[in-house]
Design a protein around this motif. Sequence first.
Motif, short mmCIF file in Angstrom:
data_model
loop_
_atom_site.label_atom_id
_atom_site.label_comp_id
_atom_site.label_asym_id
_atom_site.label_seq_id
_atom_site.Cartn_x
_atom_site.Cartn_y
_atom_site.Cartn_z
N GLU A 1 0.84 -1.19 0.00
CA GLU A 1 0.00 0.00 0.00
C GLU A 1 0.88 1.25 0.00
N MET A 2 0.48 2.23 -0.79
CA MET A 2 1.23 3.49 -0.85
C MET A 2 0.48 4.53 -0.03
N LYS A 3 1.17 5.17 0.88
CA LYS A 3 0.61 6.23 1.72
C LYS A 3 1.04 7.57 1.15
N GLN A 4 0.09 8.32 0.60
CA GLN A 4 0.39 9.58 -0.08
C GLN A 4 1.16 10.53 0.83
N GLY A 5 2.33 10.97 0.39
CA GLY A 5 3.13 11.93 1.13
C GLY A 5 3.88 11.35 2.31
N LEU A 6 3.77 10.02 2.51
CA LEU A 6 4.44 9.39 3.66
C LEU A 6 5.44 8.32 3.22
N GLY A 7 4.99 7.36 2.41
CA GLY A 7 5.87 6.28 1.99
C GLY A 7 5.10 5.02 1.64
N LEU A 8 5.71 3.87 1.88
CA LEU A 8 5.15 2.58 1.48
C LEU A 8 4.97 1.67 2.68
N VAL A 9 3.91 0.87 2.61
CA VAL A 9 3.63 -0.12 3.67
C VAL A 9 3.42 -1.47 3.00
N GLY A 10 4.14 -2.49 3.49
CA GLY A 10 4.00 -3.80 2.90
C GLY A 10 3.93 -4.90 3.96
N ASP A 11 3.48 -6.09 3.53
CA ASP A 11 3.39 -7.25 4.42
C ASP A 11 4.35 -8.30 3.88
N LEU A 12 5.45 -8.55 4.62
CA LEU A 12 6.45 -9.53 4.22
C LEU A 12 6.55 -10.63 5.27
N LYS A 13 6.15 -11.83 4.88
CA LYS A 13 6.22 -12.99 5.77
C LYS A 13 5.49 -12.74 7.09
N GLU B 1 4.92 -9.95 8.66
CA GLU B 1 5.33 -8.77 9.42
C GLU B 1 5.23 -7.51 8.56
N ILE B 2 5.05 -6.37 9.24
CA ILE B 2 4.92 -5.09 8.53
C ILE B 2 6.30 -4.56 8.14
N LEU B 3 6.43 -4.25 6.84
CA LEU B 3 7.66 -3.64 6.32
C LEU B 3 7.32 -2.21 5.88
N LEU B 4 8.05 -1.25 6.43
CA LEU B 4 7.80 0.16 6.13
C LEU B 4 8.98 0.79 5.39
N SER B 5 8.66 1.69 4.47
CA SER B 5 9.67 2.48 3.77
C SER B 5 9.11 3.88 3.56
N GLY B 6 9.82 4.88 4.10
CA GLY B 6 9.29 6.23 3.91
C GLY B 6 10.00 7.27 4.73
N ASN B 7 9.27 8.37 4.99
CA ASN B 7 9.89 9.48 5.71
C ASN B 7 9.67 9.34 7.21
N ARG B 8 10.13 10.33 7.90
CA ARG B 8 10.08 10.30 9.37
C ARG B 8 8.65 10.22 9.90
N ARG B 9 7.75 10.96 9.23
CA ARG B 9 6.36 10.96 9.71
C ARG B 9 5.71 9.59 9.62
N LEU B 10 6.08 8.80 8.61
CA LEU B 10 5.53 7.45 8.48
C LEU B 10 5.98 6.59 9.65
N MET B 11 7.26 6.72 10.02
CA MET B 11 7.78 5.93 11.14
C MET B 11 7.11 6.33 12.45
N GLU B 12 7.02 7.62 12.68
CA GLU B 12 6.42 8.09 13.94
C GLU B 12 4.95 7.69 14.03
N LYS B 13 4.27 7.73 12.87
CA LYS B 13 2.86 7.34 12.84
C LYS B 13 2.66 5.88 13.19
N ASN B 14 3.67 5.06 12.91
CA ASN B 14 3.58 3.63 13.19
C ASN B 14 4.36 3.22 14.43
N GLY B 15 4.76 4.22 15.24
CA GLY B 15 5.38 3.94 16.53
C GLY B 15 6.80 3.40 16.47
N VAL B 16 7.54 3.66 15.43
CA VAL B 16 8.93 3.19 15.31
C VAL B 16 9.85 4.15 16.04
N ASP B 17 10.71 3.65 16.90
CA ASP B 17 11.63 4.46 17.69
C ASP B 17 12.79 4.93 16.81
#
Length: 828
Positions: A499-511, A513-529
Amino acid sequence: MKKKYDVVGMTCSACSAHVDKAVRGLDGVDDVNVNLLQNSMTVEFDENKLSESQIFEAVDKAGYKVQNIGEKQVSNVQENENEHKKKNLILSFIFLIPLFYISMGHMINWPLPSILLGHENMMIFVLVQLCLVVPIMFINRGYYIRGFKTLFNRSPNMDSLIALGSSAAFIYSLYATFMMAYYLGRMDMDMTHHYMMQLYFESAGMILTLISLGKYLESRSKQKTSEAIEKLMKLMPSTAIVLKEGKEVEIAIEDVQIGDVVIVKPGNNIPLDGKIIQGHGSINEAMITGESLPVDKTIGDQVIGSTNNLDGYMQVEVSHTSDDTTLSKIIRLVEEAGASKAPIAKLADKISGVFVPTVITIAIITFILWLTLGNKDFHFALNCAISVLVISCPCALGLATPTAIMVGTGKGANLGILVKSAQHLEELSKCDTIVLDKTGTLTEGKPQVTEVYPMGVSENDLLKYAGSIEQYSKHPLAKAIHSYVLEQGLSIDSLDHFEMKQGLGLVGDLKGEILLSGNRRLMEKNGVDLSSIENLYKELSSKGKTPLFYSYAGQLIGLIVVSDVLKQTSKHAIDCLKDMNMNIYMLTGDNQLTANAIADELGIEAIGEVLPQDKEKHVRDLQEKGHRVIMVGDGINDAPALVRSDVGIAMTSGIDIAIESADIVLMKNDLQDVVVAYELSKATIKNIKENLFWAFFYNVIGIPVAAGVFYSIFGWLLDPMYGAAAMSLSSVFVVSNALRLRFFKPKHQIIKIQENRKKEEKKMKKVLVEGMMCEHCKAHVEKALNAIDGIQATVDLEKNCAFVEGEANEATLKQAIEEAGYTYKGIE
């Protein structure tokens, strides 16, 4: 429904104003644009309320005719009309020259036949003039037919002025002829001689002939204003060689369908837009993009119809029919722009609507005042009235704007700058602020991976994760990372969900688990330290680099740094815009630190972390502060901002023209063309103002002089013949002034990067390599060649070649390429 028609019989701005008024008053008409220069009318109407026959009837009642003429017939009709005007002009002069000689010869002591001299031959002298002027009036009878028809329809035009002026001169001359015969029969030689001195036959003939000369010269000049369109139309081939069942068949260009394969041989024009599926060629695209140097193209490359294949054999799969090619779009765009009206023309349009009736009124008042209050005879009063009628020129007023617009937009098309309408051309000249998209506008739009920072995983594992998710995105950053991963020879996995998140990055399901690729706001939105990488992030951002975060199963696994380099011409273009006192802003989705680093390099102000949908808001904010804003973007992602701006400029590759969202389209992806477009708009509007000034100034001075206002003070009195000459020359002057735009050159120097690159490439060896398929292949060949001592090599994947600088024999180059697993094809 929007449709264009050809209007027959328009000769001046009063004509176009009357046609406009007649059609605009119909119920169901949304908009009307009548173009005097092209003798055309574009009507936007509701076909449920109004039919074409009703439009035709309204124009006919106004005194004109409407007809539909195909694009290819228009130039032929114009040429035939010019030939007809030329023939009539020659015939008119054949009769005018002896008429003028006879009528004026006795005043200047020119030798005349004895049969025309003396009191006993006065009637012969008059009858010879009458016999010479009648053919001139018959040859130019169109002025009377059109002029009196429009006068009786209460929509008088320039022809009405000519018809009234020459008719008044002729009728009064007939009256004087009868009075001569009357007094001659009574042997009153003084009165006979008096009326012989009040003949206007030569004036009637001279008025018609000089006006015809002016209209012919004007028509010839007007043809030159549309030469840009004519040149483009001539580029369109009439036939194409199509590959059918393995055989080459030549068919009409209109019969070629999408998906057909056309053959393009050396020296031939590419018939239609399409994609090369076999072969290669060196394409001259100057007539489309304005770029003087040829472009090398090979399998998979898009080509533009009507461009010239200088060298090479190609098979092209057609993607657009003849009505939908890039060239067809350009022609339509240039025609529409030339036919449109700039806001500056509104004053001239208003005046044109009442100009001719006003002139007729002034002529009548002039006649009455001189006859009653000025204590002058009938001859003097009539002379002034006729002079007023023939010197007044609504033509110059009507041609002032459209000629400049036509030439200006045509010149723009030659330079690869397509202007949608005259309104946008004028608006561009008033703008003081420019907003620039970053990616693809200021930068190359081809970012590259420069640094990899793994966190808790190996570098190869981070790249595998990155390649697995980026393969699904078409974003330039994603493509750069995906290509880099493949170059490293690493395998990537398929995702179960993406799934592509407009202005944030990419979200995928790999095996699971959630795989994220994007900017800082995408990480913070998904609780990544992100605390462990905060300092590194700030350091990278401050250097203008774009770090992308990656997390897997909620844990940060690293950063990949991607940089998009500035175009070589961007800094120079920005400096030119600063010289023009432009306020310059850059909008980008990058974080503010990254945006500031790039902006500092260019010396402009940056607004970072802007979502695509928010660009429009920033443009609106600047407008609310009183700025007139130019927005420059790619014409697709920036569409809302382009529409919101005062003038939207789209950068394009020359294939997909973003006409709907942009007001101006640049055929070359070069910011320098924004500078050229701005200077062209300034030059065009300046030319229009010059034309309007001279058109108004001419009438403001000419009409009072003709009316005899200065006669009592300076003794100035205008002969109707000179008035006719001045009337004709005023139109020619306006058109000629507009034609100067054909020689427009930008004041700011334009850096020719491609030409410089070509010069550099000529210093290098061009080594042809076969078998390269991707960035991975490119990297292998470059590595193999650069391993040779004293060699610097750069591989061009699109051209299937390597540019090699340094001393190395052919055998060494061949060996290196073949050992890398590719085929050496020689040195070009």
